[in-house]
Design a protein around this motif. Structure first.
Motif, PDB file in Angstrom:
ATOM      1  N   UNK A 266      46.413   8.447 -40.263  1.00 13.39           N
ATOM      2  CA  UNK A 266      45.796   7.521 -41.252  1.00 13.39           C
ATOM      3  C   UNK A 266      44.250   7.515 -40.950  1.00 13.39           C
ATOM      4  N   UNK A 267      43.391   7.662 -41.584  1.00  9.71           N
ATOM      5  CA  UNK A 267      42.033   7.452 -41.390  1.00  9.71           C
ATOM      6  C   UNK A 267      41.293   6.385 -42.229  1.00  9.71           C
ATOM      7  N   UNK A 268      40.827   5.419 -41.298  1.00 11.60           N
ATOM      8  CA  UNK A 268      40.398   4.112 -42.029  1.00 11.60           C
ATOM      9  C   UNK A 268      38.847   4.505 -42.134  1.00 11.60           C
ATOM     10  N   UNK A 269      38.007   4.293 -43.399  1.00  7.68           N
ATOM     11  CA  UNK A 269      36.909   4.727 -43.613  1.00  7.68           C
ATOM     12  C   UNK A 269      36.255   3.843 -44.766  1.00  7.68           C
TER      13      UNK A 269
ATOM     14  N   UNK B 147      33.590   5.006 -48.139  1.00  8.01           N
ATOM     15  CA  UNK B 147      32.974   6.392 -48.564  1.00  8.01           C
ATOM     16  C   UNK B 147      31.464   6.319 -48.125  1.00  8.01           C
ATOM     17  N   UNK B 148      31.291   7.495 -47.639  1.00  6.14           N
ATOM     18  CA  UNK B 148      29.710   7.913 -47.278  1.00  6.14           C
ATOM     19  C   UNK B 148      29.412   7.289 -45.836  1.00  6.14           C
ATOM     20  N   UNK B 149      30.426   6.775 -45.274  1.00  4.55           N
ATOM     21  CA  UNK B 149      29.982   6.145 -43.925  1.00  4.55           C
ATOM     22  C   UNK B 149      30.559   7.008 -42.760  1.00  4.55           C
ATOM     23  N   UNK B 150      30.632   6.648 -41.782  1.00  2.45           N
ATOM     24  CA  UNK B 150      30.743   7.627 -40.559  1.00  2.45           C
ATOM     25  C   UNK B 150      32.012   8.350 -40.586  1.00  2.45           C
ATOM     26  N   UNK B 151      33.129   7.754 -41.331  1.00  2.00           N
ATOM     27  CA  UNK B 151      34.319   8.063 -41.602  1.00  2.00           C
ATOM     28  C   UNK B 151      34.283   9.381 -42.294  1.00  2.00           C
ATOM     29  N   UNK B 152      33.232   9.699 -43.057  1.00  2.00           N
ATOM     30  CA  UNK B 152      32.961  10.865 -43.821  1.00  2.00           C
ATOM     31  C   UNK B 152      32.979  12.058 -43.018  1.00  2.00           C
ATOM     32  N   UNK B 153      32.015  11.708 -41.601  1.00  5.09           N
ATOM     33  CA  UNK B 153      31.950  12.736 -40.797  1.00  5.09           C
ATOM     34  C   UNK B 153      33.185  13.220 -40.260  1.00  5.09           C
ATOM     35  N   UNK B 154      34.111  12.361 -40.032  1.00  2.01           N
ATOM     36  CA  UNK B 154      35.482  12.817 -39.506  1.00  2.01           C
ATOM     37  C   UNK B 154      36.372  13.529 -40.736  1.00  2.01           C
ATOM     38  N   UNK B 155      36.016  13.066 -41.723  1.00  2.00           N
ATOM     39  CA  UNK B 155      36.815  13.703 -42.916  1.00  2.00           C
ATOM     40  C   UNK B 155      36.308  15.018 -43.077  1.00  2.00           C
ATOM     41  N   UNK B 156      35.059  15.272 -42.829  1.00  2.01           N
ATOM     42  CA  UNK B 156      34.556  16.577 -42.920  1.00  2.01           C
ATOM     43  C   UNK B 156      35.171  17.537 -41.850  1.00  2.01           C
ATOM     44  N   UNK B 157      35.282  16.906 -40.730  1.00  2.00           N
ATOM     45  CA  UNK B 157      35.898  17.830 -39.582  1.00  2.00           C
ATOM     46  C   UNK B 157      37.389  18.157 -39.789  1.00  2.00           C
ATOM     47  N   UNK B 158      38.024  17.079 -40.380  1.00  2.00           N
ATOM     48  CA  UNK B 158      39.526  17.063 -40.547  1.00  2.00           C
ATOM     49  C   UNK B 158      39.592  18.379 -41.780  1.00  2.00           C
TER      50      UNK B 158
ATOM     51  N   UNK C 127      35.566  -2.996 -34.915  1.00  2.00           N
ATOM     52  CA  UNK C 127      35.390  -3.218 -36.132  1.00  2.00           C
ATOM     53  C   UNK C 127      34.525  -2.145 -36.714  1.00  2.00           C
ATOM     54  N   UNK C 128      34.751  -0.892 -36.305  1.00  2.73           N
ATOM     55  CA  UNK C 128      33.946   0.203 -36.972  1.00  2.73           C
ATOM     56  C   UNK C 128      34.702   1.313 -37.367  1.00  2.73           C
TER      57      UNK C 128
ATOM     58  N   UNK D 118      39.477   5.961 -31.763  1.00  2.00           N
ATOM     59  CA  UNK D 118      38.135   6.038 -32.405  1.00  2.00           C
ATOM     60  C   UNK D 118      37.037   6.733 -31.593  1.00  2.00           C
ATOM     61  N   UNK D 119      35.839   6.833 -32.176  1.00  2.00           N
ATOM     62  CA  UNK D 119      34.821   7.353 -31.814  1.00  2.00           C
ATOM     63  C   UNK D 119      34.577   8.880 -32.447  1.00  2.00           C
ATOM     64  N   UNK D 120      33.631   9.272 -33.052  1.00  2.00           N
ATOM     65  CA  UNK D 120      33.502  10.545 -33.879  1.00  2.00           C
ATOM     66  C   UNK D 120      33.368  11.746 -32.719  1.00  2.00           C
ATOM     67  N   UNK D 121      33.076  11.298 -31.578  1.00  2.00           N
ATOM     68  CA  UNK D 121      32.810  12.568 -30.601  1.00  2.00           C
ATOM     69  C   UNK D 121      34.220  12.767 -30.006  1.00  2.00           C
ATOM     70  N   UNK D 122      34.818  11.675 -29.813  1.00  2.00           N
ATOM     71  CA  UNK D 122      36.264  11.897 -29.209  1.00  2.00           C
ATOM     72  C   UNK D 122      37.101  12.535 -30.164  1.00  2.00           C
ATOM     73  N   UNK D 123      36.937  12.330 -31.271  1.00  2.00           N
ATOM     74  CA  UNK D 123      37.846  12.712 -32.565  1.00  2.00           C
ATOM     75  C   UNK D 123      37.444  14.180 -32.545  1.00  2.00           C
ATOM     76  N   UNK D 124      36.280  14.636 -32.571  1.00  2.00           N
ATOM     77  CA  UNK D 124      35.889  16.084 -32.712  1.00  2.00           C
ATOM     78  C   UNK D 124      36.545  16.899 -31.615  1.00  2.00           C
ATOM     79  N   UNK D 125      36.248  16.142 -30.158  1.00  2.00           N
ATOM     80  CA  UNK D 125      36.642  16.973 -29.308  1.00  2.00           C
ATOM     81  C   UNK D 125      38.318  17.331 -29.185  1.00  2.00           C
ATOM     82  N   UNK D 126      38.579  16.104 -29.577  1.00  2.00           N
ATOM     83  CA  UNK D 126      40.421  16.145 -29.653  1.00  2.00           C
ATOM     84  C   UNK D 126      40.699  17.319 -30.920  1.00  2.00           C
ATOM     85  N   UNK D 127      40.020  17.415 -31.763  1.00  2.00           N
ATOM     86  CA  UNK D 127      40.276  18.304 -32.965  1.00  2.00           C
ATOM     87  C   UNK D 127      39.948  19.624 -32.552  1.00  2.00           C
TER      88      UNK D 127
END
Ligand SMILES: N[C@@H](CCC(=O)N[C@@H](CS)C(=O)NCC(=O)O)C(=O)O
Length: 205
Positions: free
Chosen positions: A2-5, A7-18, A50-51, A64-73
């Protein structure tokens, strides 16, 4: 997962990676979480900062953390980063951490100036805006083209694809960082990202 996000915020970065790697996920819109209310309570229960993005894996682990998620993916899938052990990978790591350590905090402080400097909010916004522009000018010099690292898109391009809509906004990027802007727009046109771009209101042009 589940991705909490929002629209248009940092969650969109992770959505793009996914989307780049084809990982399925459920999207939970927590728009308004930065104000007291139900969305904030919902996010605070899993992420004390709360991010967004906040990712909850299938076993309930919170990531959490876009960079951690990027490296995990990138560990799980080819196509988000250059091959490990290469100079390209080191450059990728440097820029990934550089973005989250330098550019992202300018939003953390500049987006909520009254939280950090209630009596000097305008000064904090001006200072973080100016610093961010300086950072982006340096990043521009790193862009190989057509994507940030060259011929292949990476997770870095997911940041660019979303962030060109954030301050200092598109017209500034177009004029001052044309290679970064072009890479971001190219990434937006990647057909794998079409649904994510539409849901997040990120124009493809
Ligand atoms: N270092 C975090 C930063 C995440 C972040 O700052 N997200 C913003 C939205 S784009 C946020 O949730 N801001 C709300 C706040 O800081 O209160 C990451 O890379 O994931």
């Amino acid at each position: 997962m589940k991705l909490y996000g929002v629209p248009g915020w940092g969650s969109a970065i992770v959505e793009a990676m996914l989307a780049m790697v084809g990982e399925p996920y459920d999207y939970i819109d927590v728009d308004g979480f930065d104000r007291p209310g139900a969305a904030q309570d919902r996010l605070a229960a899993i992420n004390p900062l709360q991010q967004v993005p906040t990712l909850v894996l299938d076993d309930g682990e919170v990531l959490t953390e876009t960079a951690a998620i990027a490296l995990w993916l990138a560990d799980r899938h080819a196509g988000l980063a250059p091959a490990s052990g290469t100079a390209g990978h080191r450059h990728f790591l440097r820029l990934l951490i550089w973005i989250v350590a330098n550019v992202y905090p300018t939003f953390t402080y500049g987006d909520y100036p009254a939280r950090w400097a209630p009596s000097a909010a305008d000064e904090l916004v001006a200072a973080t805006n100016a610093y961010r522009e300086r950072l982006y000018r340096w990043l521009e010099a790193q862009v190989v083209g057509p994507y940030l690292l060259g011929e292949q898109p990476s997770a870095l391009d997911c940041y660019a694809a979303v962030m060109i809509d954030w301050r200092p906004r598109r017209a500034w990027f177009a004029e001052n960082t044309p290679r970064l802007f072009a890479a971001a727009r190219l990434m937006r046109r990647d057909s794998r990202l079409a649904t994510v771009m539409a849901r997040n209101g990120l124009a493809i042009d």
